[in-house]
Design a protein around this motif. Structure first.
Motif, short mmCIF file in Angstrom:
data_model
loop_
_atom_site.label_atom_id
_atom_site.label_comp_id
_atom_site.label_asym_id
_atom_site.label_seq_id
_atom_site.Cartn_x
_atom_site.Cartn_y
_atom_site.Cartn_z
N PHE A 42 29.67 33.32 45.51
CA PHE A 42 31.11 33.07 45.66
C PHE A 42 31.36 31.57 45.47
CE2 PHE A 42 29.85 36.73 48.08
CZ PHE A 42 30.89 37.64 47.95
N ASP A 97 30.46 29.77 38.75
CA ASP A 97 31.15 30.80 37.96
C ASP A 97 30.37 31.03 36.67
OD1 ASP A 97 32.84 32.42 36.49
OD2 ASP A 97 34.54 31.04 36.50
N ASN A 116 33.59 34.69 35.10
CA ASN A 116 34.72 35.49 35.57
C ASN A 116 36.05 35.01 35.00
OD1 ASN A 116 33.58 37.52 37.39
ND2 ASN A 116 32.93 35.78 38.63
N PHE A 169 30.96 36.33 41.91
CA PHE A 169 32.39 36.58 42.02
C PHE A 169 33.17 35.27 41.88
CE2 PHE A 169 29.99 39.55 44.64
CZ PHE A 169 30.45 40.78 44.19
N GLN A 194 38.10 37.03 45.58
CA GLN A 194 36.66 37.20 45.34
C GLN A 194 36.08 38.22 46.32
OE1 GLN A 194 34.43 33.46 44.88
NE2 GLN A 194 36.28 32.47 44.09
N LEU A 210 40.74 33.04 40.70
CA LEU A 210 40.44 33.91 41.85
C LEU A 210 40.25 33.11 43.13
CD1 LEU A 210 37.78 36.28 40.20
CD2 LEU A 210 40.26 36.55 40.26
N TYR A 218 37.03 41.67 45.27
CA TYR A 218 36.14 42.16 44.22
C TYR A 218 34.77 42.52 44.79
CZ TYR A 218 39.27 41.27 40.29
OH TYR A 218 40.31 41.33 39.40
N SER A 271 38.60 27.29 41.78
CA SER A 271 38.92 27.86 43.09
C SER A 271 38.47 26.90 44.19
CB SER A 271 38.22 29.21 43.25
OG SER A 271 38.73 29.89 44.38
N SER A 296 34.95 31.73 40.69
CA SER A 296 36.00 31.47 39.71
C SER A 296 36.25 29.97 39.62
CB SER A 296 37.28 32.19 40.16
OG SER A 296 38.33 32.02 39.25
#
Length: 362
Positions: free
Chosen positions: A48, A54, A57, A124, A147, A142, A150, A129, A126
């Motif tokens: 995360f 990332d 995504n 997950f 996240q 996201l 998801y 973020s 992004s």
């Protein structure tokens, strides 16, 4: 003459041995961690965060925060851009490889995601973020809340593949990695006027820690038992920040913010470890990157002040698109004006792996 030659040969042999010692230590650390992971049924890596982790995504999102084009990915496994903000692999990819799962953690939103990918771990994360959901909203990416939503979808997919009980077991035995925080300051607090009107800097630091704490508790509720938090880097050393602040050296005020945030993070992580029974590790990205900048020769680096893409002073993401790059990114700390090179991510991963012990993996 002969004695001198023998002495020189012996000295060269010692030098060669010393050069190999870091590699040997790394191999030993990776072997130890892999054995611990196998012994304790560690199943996969779930990720995360932001652009530091990332793996693509953002490719499918309606956002400008993308990197699925050259020169990004020029040194990736098959030499193609994947959406990683790097010339190659990320620290989480190297960590997953060290644990024995996969050489590259796929993005959960990758349309080509396979059953094998789901079983071996996904990201997950992004780009752009942060712990503050407002940070993600600025760039239409996201948020952590999304996240985690998801992640619930991931659990459903996993249950379909292996059944509910086995899915819970896999998640309980996974290593959760959380890496973000940079954008909360660089793209939010210092660029957007909203948060500074609501919070003093210290109050915002405390707010971010409360957001992080909320997210970790939600992860725990959803099955997380092993957690790795990556601290934020020395923000004042990012080439972009140095350019914006018109300084040739690391901007110390920004570095103090990084240091304060990381200190608060460590304390909250320790508190959550005790209250929730989590197994935890903290990766001190600040100290590792700062050391690489201060002592580049120790890591085989030579360029610590600018990125490899374009001028290396302002370009990242879209502004890096199609630009020429340096010939030897493995000598650079930074790939673009914000993100580390694959070489630096590997250094971060190896330091992280060396810190993983039975308190995390048992």
């Amino acid at each position: 003459m002969r004695a001198g030659a023998e002495a020189a040969a012996a000295a060269a042999g010692v030098a060669a041995l010393l050069a190999l010692m870091p590699l040997l230590a790394q191999a030993i650390a990776i072997d130890r961690v892999r054995q611990l992971a196998a012994k304790n049924n560690v199943t996969c890596v779930l990720v995360f965060g932001d652009s530091s982790v990332d793996s693509g995504n953002n490719n499918v999102l309606q956002t400008t925060m993308k990197s699925n084009f050259p020169p990004y990915g020029r040194d990736f496994l098959n030499g193609r851009p994947t959406g990683r903000f790097c010339n190659g692999r990320l620290a989480t990819d190297f960590i997953a490889e060290a644990l024995g799962y996969t050489k590259a953690i796929p993005a959960f939103l990758d349309p080509k995601l396979t059953k094998s990918d789901v079983l071996h771990g996904v990201s997950f994360a992004s780009a752009a973020s942060g712990y503050d959901d407002f940070t993600a909203n600025i760039s239409t990416v996201l948020s952590v809340s999304k996240q985690l939503e998801y992640f619930l979808h991931y659990k459903i997919h996993l249950s379909k593949f292996v059944g509910g009980k086995k899915a819970e077991e896999i998640i309980n035995n996974a290593v959760f990695v959380v890496s973000m925080g940079t954008n909360d300051f660089i793209q939010n607090y210092y660029l957007d006027p909203t948060r500074p009107k609501q919070y003093s800097l210290q109050a915002y630091l405390n707010f971010l820690i409360s957001c992080m704490s909320r997210d970790i508790q939600e992860m725990h509720r959803l099955g997380a038992r092993r957690l790795v938090i990556v601290g934020i880097p020395p923000l004042g050393c990012l080439p972009l920040v140095k350019t914006l602040m018109d300084t040739a050296t690391c901007h110390q005020d920004y570095n103090k913010i990084s240091s304060s945030f990381n200190s608060l993070t460590r304390r909250r992580l320790d508190s959550l470890r005790k209250s929730k029974g989590l197994k935890t590790a903290f990766v001190d990205a600040y100290a590792i990157i700062q050391d690489a900048i201060n002592r580049p020769g120790r890591y085989g680096l030579t360029e610590t002040t600018k990125g490899c893409c374009g001028t290396g002073t302002v370009e990242y993401g879209e502004s890096c698109k199609g630009l020429t790059t340096c010939s030897e990114p493995e000598k650079y700390v930074f790939w673009d004006a914000v993100h580390p090179t694959e070489k630096m991510y590997k250094i971060l991963a190896l330091e992280a792996i060396a810190s993983f012990d039975e308190s995390l993996l048992a």
